[in-house]
Design an enzyme around this catalytic site. Structure first.
Site, PDB file in Angstrom:
ATOM      1  N   CYS A 254      55.194  43.981  42.530  1.00 39.12           N
ATOM      2  CA  CYS A 254      53.795  44.387  42.523  1.00 39.12           C
ATOM      3  C   CYS A 254      53.700  45.896  42.295  1.00 39.12           C
ATOM      4  CB  CYS A 254      53.128  44.019  43.842  1.00 39.12           C
ATOM      5  SG  CYS A 254      51.342  44.383  43.871  1.00 39.12           S
TER       6      CYS A 254
ATOM      7  N   ASP B 146      51.829  47.848  43.799  1.00 34.74           N
ATOM      8  CA  ASP B 146      51.479  48.468  45.089  1.00 34.74           C
ATOM      9  C   ASP B 146      52.399  49.659  45.405  1.00 34.74           C
ATOM     10  OD1 ASP B 146      51.344  48.918  48.025  1.00 34.74           O
ATOM     11  OD2 ASP B 146      50.067  47.142  48.001  1.00 34.74           O
TER      12      ASP B 146
ATOM     13  N   ARG C 206      53.252  50.916  48.025  1.00 38.57           N
ATOM     14  CA  ARG C 206      54.074  50.778  49.232  1.00 38.57           C
ATOM     15  C   ARG C 206      55.336  49.955  49.000  1.00 38.57           C
ATOM     16  NH1 ARG C 206      49.101  48.461  52.501  1.00 38.57           N
ATOM     17  NH2 ARG C 206      48.990  47.402  50.479  1.00 38.57           N
TER      18      ARG C 206
ATOM     19  N   HIS D  58      54.885  40.561  47.981  1.00 38.05           N
ATOM     20  CA  HIS D  58      54.886  41.266  49.271  1.00 38.05           C
ATOM     21  C   HIS D  58      53.697  40.819  50.114  1.00 38.05           C
ATOM     22  CE1 HIS D  58      51.644  44.336  48.578  1.00 38.05           C
ATOM     23  NE2 HIS D  58      51.875  43.984  47.341  1.00 38.05           N
TER      24      HIS D  58
ATOM     25  N   CYS E 193      49.420  41.888  50.206  1.00 41.55           N
ATOM     26  CA  CYS E 193      49.126  42.200  48.794  1.00 41.55           C
ATOM     27  C   CYS E 193      47.618  42.145  48.528  1.00 41.55           C
ATOM     28  CB  CYS E 193      49.859  41.207  47.891  1.00 41.55           C
ATOM     29  SG  CYS E 193      49.640  41.561  46.136  1.00 41.55           S
TER      30      CYS E 193
HETATM   31 CO    CO Z   1      50.520  43.649  45.839  1.00 43.95          CO
END
Ligand code: CO
Length: 221
Positions: A47, A49, A51, A103, A106
């Site tokens: 992803c 993302d 993080r 994850h 998400c």
């Molecule tokens: Co995500």
């Protein structure tokens, strides 16, 4: 060339300078060596993302993992971007392991489950909506929203890993007996741990059986 006076931006160049010195101290010649070639064993599809930074999570240095990231780690059958990256990873770099990493927590998965209006990205997330619809019976039987969210994160990683297995890239690689294994994993934002989802496929013939076992929560052999 002078940099613009934006401190948030300038900070990146200061960081970069310090990082280069640090790496130079611990691994002399690192950049020269890396500039000559990359030979990563791993391909990470994750992803976007912020993080879930691939290298950091699995503690690998530059050069050790080839990476493709997009919103909610989706691998649609006709996405030229994902397919091109996959083809380069398998045919040119000869990676040995492909990890499709979802994850927990998400935002893409949350938007799909909540039916939120999030604009253009909703069209992309339609692929995750398809996964949700395919597993509606299992998801509906779960006790609460958090359990449904966590499970859809897992199911999406499994479905996208299954998609990777079904591409011409993997089918052709396995036909010529190239050693490459596709894995599905999920990462926990709350504990930093990466979990294997029991889908570890190294041959074309075992894809349907291994996928069914992983969906049922059984470890593939
Ligand atoms: Co995500």
């Amino acid at each position: 060339m002078p940099l613009p006076h934006d401190s948030d931006y300038k900070r990146l160049f200061d960081n970069n300078g310090r990082w280069v010195s640090r790496v130079g101290e611990t691994r002399p010649g690192f950049f020269k060596e890396l500039a000559r070639q990359q030979a990563p064993k791993y391909f990470w599809i994750g992803c976007a993302d912020s993080r879930v930074p691939a290298n950091e999570v699995i503690d690998l240095a530059p050069g050790e993992v080839f990476v493709h990231r997009n919103v909610a780690n989706v691998v649609p059958h006709s996405d030229l971007n994902a397919l091109s990256t996959l083809q380069y990873a398998v045919d040119v770099l000869h990676v040995e392991h492909i990890l499709v990493v979802g994850h927990y927590g998400c935002g893409g998965i949350k938007a799909v489950l909540g039916g939120a209006r999030v604009g253009l990205v909703e069209n992309w997330l339609g692929h995750v909506g398809d996964v949700m619809d395919r597993h509606a019976a299992e998801l509906d039987a779960l006790p609460d929203a958090e359990a449904r969210h966590d499970r859809l994160c897992e199911l999406n990683a499994l479905e996208q890993a299954n998609n990777v297995c079904r591409t011409t890239v993997l089918q052709d690689a396995w036909r010529r007996r190239q050693p490459v294994t596709v894995h599905a994993c999920v990462y926990g934002l709350k504990d930093g741990l990466l979990r294997d989802l029991g889908f570890n496929v190294a041959a074309s013939g075992s894809v349907p059986g291994d996928f069914a076992s992983a969906l049922a929560g059984l470890q593939s052999p």
